[in-house]
Scaffold this motif. Structure first.
Motif, PDB file in Angstrom:
ATOM      1  N   ALA A 183      15.925  44.660  36.304  1.00 18.32           N
ATOM      2  CA  ALA A 183      16.717  43.984  35.277  1.00 18.32           C
ATOM      3  C   ALA A 183      17.665  42.955  35.880  1.00 18.32           C
ATOM      4  CB  ALA A 183      17.508  45.012  34.464  1.00 18.32           C
ATOM      5  N   LEU A 184      18.022  43.141  37.149  1.00 16.52           N
ATOM      6  CA  LEU A 184      18.935  42.209  37.814  1.00 16.52           C
ATOM      7  C   LEU A 184      18.196  41.177  38.658  1.00 16.52           C
ATOM      8  CD1 LEU A 184      21.756  44.670  38.933  1.00 16.52           C
ATOM      9  CD2 LEU A 184      21.980  42.801  37.287  1.00 16.52           C
ATOM     10  N   ALA A 185      16.873  41.169  38.567  1.00 21.01           N
ATOM     11  CA  ALA A 185      16.096  40.201  39.336  1.00 21.01           C
ATOM     12  C   ALA A 185      16.512  38.782  38.960  1.00 21.01           C
ATOM     13  CB  ALA A 185      14.605  40.394  39.077  1.00 21.01           C
ATOM     14  N   GLY A 186      16.743  37.983  39.945  1.00 22.44           N
ATOM     15  CA  GLY A 186      17.150  36.601  39.711  1.00 22.44           C
ATOM     16  C   GLY A 186      18.646  36.397  39.667  1.00 22.44           C
ATOM     17  N   VAL A 187      19.411  37.507  39.566  1.00 10.35           N
ATOM     18  CA  VAL A 187      20.871  37.390  39.591  1.00 10.35           C
ATOM     19  C   VAL A 187      21.302  37.205  41.040  1.00 10.35           C
ATOM     20  CG1 VAL A 187      23.056  38.545  39.120  1.00 10.35           C
ATOM     21  CG2 VAL A 187      21.129  38.810  37.533  1.00 10.35           C
ATOM     22  N   GLY A 188      22.026  36.162  41.309  1.00  5.84           N
ATOM     23  CA  GLY A 188      22.414  35.843  42.670  1.00  5.84           C
ATOM     24  C   GLY A 188      23.527  36.727  43.209  1.00  5.84           C
ATOM     25  N   LEU A 189      23.962  36.385  44.401  1.00  7.75           N
ATOM     26  CA  LEU A 189      25.055  37.104  45.043  1.00  7.75           C
ATOM     27  C   LEU A 189      26.314  37.013  44.185  1.00  7.75           C
ATOM     28  CD1 LEU A 189      25.592  38.468  47.918  1.00  7.75           C
ATOM     29  CD2 LEU A 189      26.661  36.297  48.521  1.00  7.75           C
ATOM     30  N   PRO A 190      27.045  38.123  44.021  1.00  5.06           N
ATOM     31  CA  PRO A 190      28.296  38.046  43.249  1.00  5.06           C
ATOM     32  C   PRO A 190      29.212  36.952  43.780  1.00  5.06           C
ATOM     33  CG  PRO A 190      27.760  40.331  43.740  1.00  5.06           C
ATOM     34  CD  PRO A 190      26.782  39.496  44.495  1.00  5.06           C
ATOM     35  N   ALA A 191      29.855  36.240  42.876  1.00  2.00           N
ATOM     36  CA  ALA A 191      30.689  35.102  43.273  1.00  2.00           C
ATOM     37  C   ALA A 191      32.077  35.524  43.726  1.00  2.00           C
ATOM     38  CB  ALA A 191      30.810  34.120  42.106  1.00  2.00           C
ATOM     39  N   GLY A 192      32.358  36.824  43.650  1.00  2.00           N
ATOM     40  CA  GLY A 192      33.687  37.274  44.072  1.00  2.00           C
ATOM     41  C   GLY A 192      34.740  37.038  43.019  1.00  2.00           C
ATOM     42  N   ARG A 193      34.326  37.039  41.734  1.00  2.00           N
ATOM     43  CA  ARG A 193      35.275  36.903  40.643  1.00  2.00           C
ATOM     44  C   ARG A 193      35.578  38.292  40.074  1.00  2.00           C
ATOM     45  NH1 ARG A 193      32.503  34.611  36.639  1.00  2.00           N
ATOM     46  NH2 ARG A 193      34.375  33.998  35.487  1.00  2.00           N
ATOM     47  N   GLY A 194      36.381  38.360  39.066  1.00  2.15           N
ATOM     48  CA  GLY A 194      36.685  39.621  38.418  1.00  2.15           C
ATOM     49  C   GLY A 194      37.327  40.608  39.369  1.00  2.15           C
ATOM     50  N   LEU A 195      36.950  41.894  39.216  1.00  2.00           N
ATOM     51  CA  LEU A 195      37.536  42.924  40.063  1.00  2.00           C
ATOM     52  C   LEU A 195      37.137  42.755  41.529  1.00  2.00           C
ATOM     53  CD1 LEU A 195      37.511  46.331  38.155  1.00  2.00           C
ATOM     54  CD2 LEU A 195      39.439  45.141  39.177  1.00  2.00           C
ATOM     55  N   LEU A 196      35.944  42.211  41.763  1.00  2.00           N
ATOM     56  CA  LEU A 196      35.555  41.943  43.151  1.00  2.00           C
ATOM     57  C   LEU A 196      36.512  40.928  43.764  1.00  2.00           C
ATOM     58  CD1 LEU A 196      31.648  41.748  42.969  1.00  2.00           C
ATOM     59  CD2 LEU A 196      33.132  43.740  43.195  1.00  2.00           C
ATOM     60  N   GLY A 197      36.794  39.893  43.032  1.00  2.00           N
ATOM     61  CA  GLY A 197      37.735  38.894  43.510  1.00  2.00           C
ATOM     62  C   GLY A 197      39.141  39.459  43.636  1.00  2.00           C
ATOM     63  N   TYR A 198      39.505  40.361  42.738  1.00  2.00           N
ATOM     64  CA  TYR A 198      40.829  40.972  42.805  1.00  2.00           C
ATOM     65  C   TYR A 198      40.982  41.756  44.110  1.00  2.00           C
ATOM     66  CZ  TYR A 198      44.813  43.949  41.614  1.00  2.00           C
ATOM     67  OH  TYR A 198      46.024  44.607  41.628  1.00  2.00           O
ATOM     68  N   LEU A 199      39.943  42.501  44.489  1.00  2.00           N
ATOM     69  CA  LEU A 199      40.007  43.263  45.731  1.00  2.00           C
ATOM     70  C   LEU A 199      40.039  42.350  46.954  1.00  2.00           C
ATOM     71  CD1 LEU A 199      37.713  46.376  45.232  1.00  2.00           C
ATOM     72  CD2 LEU A 199      40.096  46.367  45.931  1.00  2.00           C
ATOM     73  N   ILE A 200      39.391  41.193  46.846  1.00  2.00           N
ATOM     74  CA  ILE A 200      39.431  40.243  47.959  1.00  2.00           C
ATOM     75  C   ILE A 200      40.846  39.714  48.161  1.00  2.00           C
ATOM     76  CG2 ILE A 200      38.648  37.959  48.719  1.00  2.00           C
ATOM     77  CD1 ILE A 200      35.948  38.595  47.411  1.00  2.00           C
ATOM     78  N   SER A 201      41.497  39.376  47.047  1.00  2.00           N
ATOM     79  CA  SER A 201      42.849  38.809  47.148  1.00  2.00           C
ATOM     80  C   SER A 201      43.929  39.875  47.250  1.00  2.00           C
ATOM     81  CB  SER A 201      43.123  37.908  45.933  1.00  2.00           C
ATOM     82  OG  SER A 201      42.993  38.644  44.724  1.00  2.00           O
ATOM     83  N   HIS A 202      43.596  41.131  46.888  1.00  2.00           N
ATOM     84  CA  HIS A 202      44.551  42.240  46.985  1.00  2.00           C
ATOM     85  C   HIS A 202      43.894  43.366  47.777  1.00  2.00           C
ATOM     86  CE1 HIS A 202      45.839  39.963  43.427  1.00  2.00           C
ATOM     87  NE2 HIS A 202      47.050  40.427  43.655  1.00  2.00           N
ATOM     88  N   PRO A 203      43.801  43.230  49.094  1.00  5.80           N
ATOM     89  CA  PRO A 203      43.052  44.196  49.913  1.00  5.80           C
ATOM     90  C   PRO A 203      43.775  45.522  50.118  1.00  5.80           C
ATOM     91  CG  PRO A 203      44.049  42.547  51.318  1.00  5.80           C
ATOM     92  CD  PRO A 203      44.353  42.136  49.909  1.00  5.80           C
TER      93      PRO A 203
END
Length: 424
Positions: A72-92
């Motif tokens: 179902a996720l075929a074709g979905v690229g690498l996460p862009a680091g937005r949302g909660l993923l981005g939050y963890l990047i900026s708030h480690p």
């Protein structure tokens, strides 16, 4: 206390796996995600690795997805680091969320993404720099992640950073060692009218170097010597022993101290015993020697060789025919220097190629040796029309072994042209 003890045990197992199994970095990253999932009973897990800027993901390792969810996720690229993923990047720092969609940083999931609600995550740091972030979602028991889960993942993330650092250092050490061994191997010189080609490949699983080597040199009187050998061992000591043995053999050949390959191997064994503590070594030393031609315009050669516990050479004729030049092998070097060594001879038809190889090319724990040797011969016959360099790389690429050992191949092709046409 039980949870803490289990966590400590898994951390210890992770570290032992990295150190004792000498795993590739990609395997270590997957092992970290699987171990973290098990620690907190999570259905899903992922590790996001940051790029050099530290602001975006360059790698994302998801685990726990079913085949249907993956499709179902075929074709979905690498996460862009937005949302909660981005939050963890900026708030480690460790984070625990009961409802992902209700978090202020949430931006939703891409189409086809399975529904996820609870999450716990922590930054993975190496030497004070954030390497990536570990994410766990959805406990199997349906309960939200609690403070114990958060503390467990925070502690595990610290240990994961140490494991990744060790795996990275081991990877660099392996690369340096492999480069060292490649520097020890020769660059084949022009041996006209013969043509030569060779290839070396380190073991793939586990990836390590070893003591394989090859060489081809011109001898007085128009002959050419070809050698392939394998020093027992899979480390820098084996590579260093290989270099010593190879250099001693070259000195014996260049100084023409013996008449034939059997005598040279006997002298090599005595020299090695006297000067070094080298381990057991298998070698095949062969001379391509001119013989009086039937037709003055067609050069003729014979192969004279001696085998110290090494696999037999493979003769490949221009029409694709193959034949192993099988002969009872003598003992490897370093076993018993008092046992005499024997020589064998076989004609080399014009335009034929003799292929020398180490046992890393043919050994496979799940297949008998005669089967893998037959496979190698079939590959050589199938690709007999290829240029020599392409042929030897094709054999290395499609080798019938399981890749547990390093491998070397050397091919020497006899001339097929007449002396009158100048070699064209």
């Amino acid at each position: 206390m039980v949870v803490l003890a289990r966590g400590q045990n898994r951390l210890h197992e992770l570290y032992e796996a990295v150190i004792s199994r000498d795993q590739d970095l990609s395997d270590v990253l997957e092992l970290i995600v699987r171990t973290a999932m098990d620690l907190v009973g999570a259905r899903y897990g992922a590790l996001g690795v940051l790029d050099d800027s530290g602001e975006r993901l360059r790698e994302f390792i998801p685990m726990g997805l079913s085949e249907a969810e993956t499709r179902a996720l075929a074709g979905v690229g690498l996460p862009a680091g937005r949302g909660l993923l981005g939050y963890l990047i900026s708030h480690p720092e460790p984070v625990r969320v009961e409802d992902i969609s209700a978090h202020p940083a949430s931006v939703g999931f891409p189409p086809g993404h399975p529904p996820m609600h609870g999450m716990v995550g922590a930054a993975v740091s190496i030497r004070g720099r954030v390497y990536g972030n570990l994410y766990l979602c959805e406990r199997h028991d349906g309960r939200p992640f609690d403070s114990h889960d958060e503390a467990m993942i925070a502690s595990f993330a610290e240990a994961a950073g140490l494991a990744i650092d060790d795996a990275s250092l081991m990877r660099q050490t392996r690369m340096d060692a492999e480069q060292f061994q490649r520097m020890l191997l020769p660059r084949l010189t022009d041996l006209h009218p013969f043509r030569t080609a060779a290839v070396y490949r380190p073991a793939t699983r586990p990836r390590h170097i070893g003591g394989d080597w090859y060489d081809a040199v011109r001898l007085p009187g128009g002959a050419v010597a070809a050698v392939i050998g394998d020093v027992v061992g899979h480390d820098l000591q084996a590579a260093a022993a290989m270099a010593q043995t190879r250099n001693m053999l070259l000195a014996l050949l260049h100084n023409n101290i013996a008449d034939g390959p059997a005598d040279v191997l006997s002298a090599l064994e005595s020299t090695v015993e006297d000067l070094t503590a080298n381990p057991v070594t298998t070698v095949c030393l062969a001379y391509f020697e001119p013989v009086p031609p039937v037709d003055a315009h067609v050069p003729r050669f014979r192969l004279r060789w001696s085998t110290a516990g090494h696999p037999p050479p493979l003769l490949l004729t221009p029409d694709g025919g193959t034949r192993y030049l099988a002969a009872q092998p003598d003992l490897p070097l370093g076993v018993d220097a008092e046992v005499p060594r024997r020589e064998h001879t076989h004609p080399v038809p014009p335009g034929s190629t003799v292929i020398f190889y180490t046992d890393g090319v043919t050994e496979h724990p799940d297949h008998p040796l005669d089967q893998t040797m037959a496979r190698l011969a079939a590959l050589a016959g199938t690709h007999a029309d290829l240029p020599l360099e392409d042929l030897i790389h094709e054999l290395a690429d499609q080798h019938p072994s399981d890749g547990h050992d390093d491998m070397a191949l050397l091919a020497v092709k006899a001339p097929s042209w007449t002396q009158a046409d100048g070699g064209r």
